[in-house]
Design a protein around this motif. Structure first.
Motif: not given
Lengths: 245, 306
Positions: A119-125, B215-218
């Motif tokens: 998900l991080r790689g796909d630009n999601y938080k 922050e890594e996690v929302a």
């Protein structure tokens, strides 16, 4: 529409809310208890019900990701975490062997780490995930081993530790399942376990799990859309009936 | 911007899409339930002294879809002598059924307090504004309306917040430059995570804390009004050509610190004060997963004559 090559900046990340369904596929799940349907047949209706519900809203699918894991002697990924609009065909749970909670918890930690890296790689938080854990009880592995795997999954230093919500059918008891809730009573946003009322039909009870899951998906997505990154997982069991305690 | 593909475009319906629209264009708006006479969009624009301002508040995609009212609010106005542009943006907290009213009241009270505090015009001291009185005024106004609405004699602030609570950022900017060519300004974030940023030749620069940055996690929680808070106002000076944007998190979440595609989109659109109606369209861009109400007051300081 093209995506910019520089569209990977931290300020560009989209919000996403992951849910995992974890289903006990030990052999006992395939025996009907009173009704026509077995627990596993009912469990196989969860994914279609929830996916239909998500697809009924134009924007729910934008923010929700759904994954599924089963467990018996070992645990396996049934559905890799994904946008439900990509899921075709909907995979099935099939029974085999014994009941290892430890295997389920270990695989979950591994999958969550893998999925969030993706998900991080796909630009999601992503928000911390929610795990709906369905079992008919009587784990066959060593208690100390389960505790170790649970502690590893919910380790406070593990930033992606999930909200863990166990649902017990069959012989599972409240005392047994409360151990596997996370966060526990007394924390800021505690979760809870659900245990089927004595004499209820497991298949019918599991149908309710799909409803709780779907209403939680909707409530959580609403909290995200209204509060942005201040939102997050909301457990919504308002429609819970007397089949569950 | 050489080497960077443009990542925004118009949807056939005229709205902007920034990056990925997701399924937002297919949302059908449903009227808000039980709330009458509250516009989905409010809009203002004008020029005072050396400043141009634009303000827009839009009901978010999520609220359009689910039949909830716009809970954001703003006030933008000037002091009696026109020496100060004064404003406030507020984000009513979604859980409270009357939070849109809390947001309205916070903006009205804070703007009124600033107008009084800046009565000395050019001689006003930004470091001596009575923010505590402003907060007390907001708390009292929300409390009063709660008692009236709930038909009760008394209520603790914590109980009031369950029905009506809000974040608020208030600000003032001098409409005329000081002798050195800069404009004095003050901004106070009074609760929660509404924010302010400045756009200049180097891009966006946050003036108040950016929510969730790093922050890594929302996730995190707001601490909304009404509540006893000690405001920490920030004084700053704006230079000719600067743009100050005071925003709610509906725009703050997709914008972040301004370094991403939304920041580039808005920087390009707001290089000069846009047409006021077009400004609302720029605030209302589609962007997958960002569905909250959006409110922006943007203030352009006239560039130095060339």
């Amino acid at each position: 529409m093209t995506t910019s090559a520089t569209d990977t900046h931290g300020d560009d990340r989209l919000l996403v809310l992951p849910f995992y369904i974890v289903v006990d596929v030990s052999l006992s799940m395939s025996v009907p208890q009173g009704g026509d349907k077995s627990a596993i047949q009912a469990a196989n209706e969860i994914l279609p019900t929830v996916i239909d519900g998500i697809e009924a809203s134009p924007t729910l699918g934008d923010v929700v990701r759904l994954g599924a894991v089963d467990f018996s002697d070992d645990a396996r990924v049934v559905l890799r975490l994904d946008d439900v609009r990509n899921v075709n065909p909907i995979p099935q749970f099939t029974v085999r062997g014994a009941t290892s909670y430890a295997a389920a918890f270990r695989l979950l930690r591994q999958e969550i780490e893998k999925d969030y890296a993706q998900l991080r790689g796909d630009n999601y938080k992503a928000y911390r995930p929610a795990v709906f854990f369905i079992t008919d009880g009587e784990p066959t592995d060593d208690q100390a081993d389960i505790v170790a795997a649970y502690n590893d999954l919910t380790d406070p230093s593990f930033k992606l530790r999930p909200n863990l919500i166990p649902f017990g059918v069959g012989t599972a008891t409240k005392d047994q399942l409360d151990q596997w809730v996370y966060p526990k009573e007394g924390s800021k946003k505690p979760m809870r376990s659900y245990v089927m009322r004595d004499g209820a039909d497991p298949a019918k009870a599991i149908t309710k799990v799909a409803e709780i899951l779907l209403s939680s998906v909707i409530a959580s997505a609403q909290s995200v859309s209204e509060q942005g990154s201040a939102g997050g997982f909301v457990l919504d069991d308002e429609d819970l009936d007397s089949d569950w305690n | 911007m050489t080497g960077t593909e443009v990542a925004w475009a118009r949807h056939p319906n005229g709205r902007w899409i920034v990056g990925d629209a997701g399924n937002q264009p297919s949302v059908v708006a449903v009227p808000p339930v039980l709330v009458r006479r509250r516009p989905d969009v409010t809009l203002d624009g004008g020029r005072v002294g050396m400043l141009d301002y634009r303000a827009a508040s839009l009901r978010g995609i999520g609220h359009l879809e689910t039949g909830k009212p716009r809970q954001d609010s703003y006030v933008v106005t000037v002091t009696r002598d026109d020496h100060w542009l004064v404003g406030c943006v507020a984000d009513g907290v979604s859980d409270g059924r009357m939070s849109h009213r809390a947001a309205d009241l916070a903006c009205e009270k804070l703007a009124a307090e600033l107008i009084d505090g800046l009565a000395a015009g050019p001689a006003a001291d930004l470091d001596r504004l009575d923010w505590a009185a402003g907060v007390a005024g907001v708390n009292a106004a929300i409390h009063r309306e709660f008692l009236h609405t709930a038909k009760v004699e008394e209520a603790a602030l914590a109980d009031v917040r369950t029905l009506m609570s809000t974040t608020a950022v208030a600000f003032a900017v001098a409409t005329q430059a000081d002798a050195d060519g800069t404009h004095r300004a003050v901004i106070a974030s009074l609760a929660g995570d509404s924010a302010a940023l400045v756009l200049d030749g180097d891009g966006w620069r946050p003036v108040t804390a950016v929510k969730g940055e790093g922050e890594e996690v929302a996730s995190n929680a707001v601490r909304p009004l009404p509540r006893e808070v000690e405001p920490e106002p920030v004084t700053l000076t704006l230079r000719p050509g600067d743009v100050l944007a005071v925003i709610t998190d509906g725009i703050g979440d997709p914008l972040g610190g301004g370094g991403g595609v939304v920041g580039r989109f808005l920087a390009e659109q707001w290089a000069e004060p846009p047409d006021t109606i077009e400004f609302a369209n720029q605030v209302g861009f589609y962007r997958k997963t960002f569905m909250d109400d959006r409110t922006v007051i943007a203030v352009w300081v006239a560039p130095e004559p060339t």
